[in-house]
Design an enzyme around this catalytic site. Structure first.
Site, mmCIF file in Angstrom:
data_model
loop_
_atom_site.group_PDB
_atom_site.id
_atom_site.type_symbol
_atom_site.label_atom_id
_atom_site.label_comp_id
_atom_site.label_asym_id
_atom_site.label_seq_id
_atom_site.Cartn_x
_atom_site.Cartn_y
_atom_site.Cartn_z
ATOM 1 N N GLU A 32 44.529 90.353 -2.996
ATOM 2 C CA GLU A 32 45.083 91.690 -2.755
ATOM 3 C C GLU A 32 45.685 91.855 -1.361
ATOM 4 O O GLU A 32 46.386 92.834 -1.109
ATOM 5 C CB GLU A 32 44.005 92.753 -3.015
ATOM 6 C CG GLU A 32 43.682 92.868 -4.501
ATOM 7 C CD GLU A 32 42.482 93.764 -4.795
ATOM 8 O OE1 GLU A 32 42.545 94.547 -5.748
ATOM 9 O OE2 GLU A 32 41.471 93.665 -4.075
ATOM 10 N N ASP A 219 44.700 95.723 -16.230
ATOM 11 C CA ASP A 219 44.075 95.679 -17.559
ATOM 12 C C ASP A 219 43.827 97.114 -18.023
ATOM 13 O O ASP A 219 44.069 98.058 -17.277
ATOM 14 C CB ASP A 219 42.755 94.899 -17.489
ATOM 15 C CG ASP A 219 41.811 95.493 -16.456
ATOM 16 O OD1 ASP A 219 41.804 95.024 -15.304
ATOM 17 O OD2 ASP A 219 41.109 96.470 -16.782
HETATM 18 N N1 ADE Z 1 39.649 96.193 -11.193
HETATM 19 C C1 ADE Z 1 40.584 95.745 -12.044
HETATM 20 N N2 ADE Z 1 40.242 96.011 -13.316
HETATM 21 C C2 ADE Z 1 39.062 96.670 -13.267
HETATM 22 C C3 ADE Z 1 38.206 97.186 -14.249
HETATM 23 N N3 ADE Z 1 38.495 97.097 -15.541
HETATM 24 N N4 ADE Z 1 37.047 97.781 -13.837
HETATM 25 C C4 ADE Z 1 36.763 97.870 -12.527
HETATM 26 N N5 ADE Z 1 37.534 97.377 -11.559
HETATM 27 C C5 ADE Z 1 38.696 96.781 -11.919
#
Ligand code: ADE
Length: 249
Positions: A32, A219
């Site tokens: 990041e 996601d």
């Molecule tokens: N960072 C990226 N995806 C995530 C997720 N599904 N839950 C928590 N932190 C995240």
């Protein structure tokens, strides 16, 4: 009269000589912040404990860049050090998140207008989920000015349709469950879920340092989250960095 003049002069010269405040740029993981690091000039690496801070300039602006580590405690520790040791005037968090608003897809961007700690639970005492003892609201509100700047840079870099603002919910959990993500959307009106933003917000708020959190969705925080996260991690992290590089000009 002479003394008054001397005092005024000394205040004036102190102010004009005081070092300008740094912009802090924080990400939870190497991926990041690795897009920012090569752009830093006059780089000086400083450590406190075993925590590494990259101090230098980005586009001639004084910055300090650091990896917080994953989770709320790491984010809180890092923000405390930035506030107390680095003369920080603003904090920008860059990174990735799970999309909790159903309309959002991987590569979309959420800029925080509020941050909440979704795993704070004092409900047995009658508090709403997320409300921390001693606070009036469960939401921490970032700087309007920074939100506006992030929004305009994000739209410029990525185009209008992929960028939105909204609540970001943080907790010490990677969310990968359809029911849980639906609950977080319903309970907190959260558009994105991650693990650091609201902890950084709580500490920045305490020190009255303006902040904003910029997250690109990796996601959908459901059953497909782990696979999508692994696949999209790098591209989505770089996406958030691109916004910051435009902001810090
Ligand atoms: N960072 C990226 N995806 C995530 C997720 N599904 N839950 C928590 N932190 C995240």
């Amino acid at each position: 009269m002479f003394r008054l003049l001397a005092a005024l002069l000394s205040v004036f010269s102190f102010q004009s000589m005081a070092a300008p405040e740094r912009i802090a740029i924080v990400g939870a993981m190497d991926v990041e912040i690795e897009g920012v690091l090569p752009k830093i000039t006059n780089l000086d690496k400083q450590t406190i404990g075993n925590h590494l801070f990259y101090v230098g300039e980005l586009n001639n602006k004084p910055v300090v860049v650091t990896k917080s580590g994953v989770g709320k405690v790491n984010a809180a520790m890092t923000t405390t050090l930035l506030a107390t040791e680095f003369n920080v005037g603003s904090i920008i968090f860059t990174g990735i998140a799970g999309a909790s608003a159903p309309e959002l897809e991987p590569m979309d961007v959420v800029i925080s207008t509020a941050l909440v700690q979704h795993d704070v639970d004092l409900t047995v005492f009658g508090s709403p989920m997320g409300l921390i003892d001693g606070y009036d609201s469960r939401e921490f509100i970032p700087s309007e000015q920074l939100v506006e700047r992030a929004l305009s840079s994000a739209k410029k870099v990525l185009g209008e349709e992929r960028v939105t603002t909204g609540v970001i919910a943080s907790g010490d959990q990677f969310i990968a469950n359809k029911e849980k993500v639906a609950y977080l959307y319903q309970e907190f009106n959260a558009k994105a879920v991650e693990m650091e933003g609201a902890a950084l917000a709580q500490v920045a708020d305490k020190f009255a340092i303006p902040y904003v959190v910029i997250r690109t969705m990796s996601d959908k925080a459901d059953g497909s989250a782990v696979l999508s996260y692994e696949e999209m991690k790098k591209a989505t992290a770089d996406n958030s960095v691109a916004i910051i590089l435009d902001m810090v000009k």
